[in-house]
Write an enzyme that holds these catalytic residues in place. Structure first.
Site, mmCIF file in Angstrom:
data_model
loop_
_atom_site.group_PDB
_atom_site.id
_atom_site.type_symbol
_atom_site.label_atom_id
_atom_site.label_comp_id
_atom_site.label_asym_id
_atom_site.label_seq_id
_atom_site.Cartn_x
_atom_site.Cartn_y
_atom_site.Cartn_z
ATOM 1 N NE ARG A 73 106.240 52.598 0.623
ATOM 2 C CZ ARG A 73 105.857 52.694 -0.643
ATOM 3 N NH1 ARG A 73 104.662 52.292 -1.017
ATOM 4 N NH2 ARG A 73 106.663 53.202 -1.546
ATOM 5 C CD GLU A 110 94.459 56.312 -10.264
ATOM 6 O OE1 GLU A 110 94.659 57.191 -11.126
ATOM 7 O OE2 GLU A 110 94.866 56.402 -9.095
#
Length: 169
Positions: A73, A110
């Protein structure tokens, strides 16, 4: 916009329109995630233009020679900002997406590790860079981008994102 202070955000009347143009999709791509969907911002030509204009207003005249966009993006917002401020656009990509010689920076997520790559020679020591992405959450990806550019002697002016997820560590 994450790169501007809160006082300016509250004062600029374009910010609420930009914020309202971003759709939030609960539980995507998995339960508990509130996905910030910028595709609706891109459909609103005025809100999208205002988003680019806010960045250009902030960075024009700061002698920035590089706008580094984080995949994917950052590729949407980076090129129009780069053109407007007279800088080159450098894509920072996931592994094995750039042809030719690259340098890479590994970072933790994560759920594991990932890498970010940039073409060798895309930037030169001493250049001044703006790093752009759509969203900052924990800052891991932005930190990797900073390390990657600083390794080759680039001065990071600022990191800028359209969306900041506050409340995350």
């Amino acid at each position: 916009m994450a790169s501007q202070d809160e006082q300016q955000q509250q004062q600029d009347p374009r910010i609420p329109k930009i914020s309202s143009a971003i759709r939030v999709i609960p539980n995507f791509p998995k339960p508990g995630i509130m996905f910030q969907d910028i595709t609706t911002l891109l459909l609103d030509t005025k809100a999208f233009s205002d988003t680019i204009d806010l960045f250009v207003e902030r960075y024009k005249g700061q002698n920035i020679s590089v706008v580094a966009g984080i995949e994917a993006r950052g590729f949407i917002f980076g090129p129009p900002i780069a053109l407007a401020i007279g800088a080159k656009f450098v894509p920072l990509r996931k592994p094995n997406k750039l042809p030719g010689e690259v340098i890479s920076e590994e970072y933790s997520l994560e759920y594991g590790k990932d890498k970010m790559e940039m073409h060798v020679g895309a930037v030169q020591a001493g250049e001044r860079a703006l790093i752009i992405d759509d969203l900052v959450a924990t800052g891991g990806t932005l930190s990797a981008a900073i390390r990657l550019l600083e390794r080759v002697g680039v001065h990071i002016v600022e990191c800028a994102c359209v969306i900041e997820l506050s409340g995350l560590k």
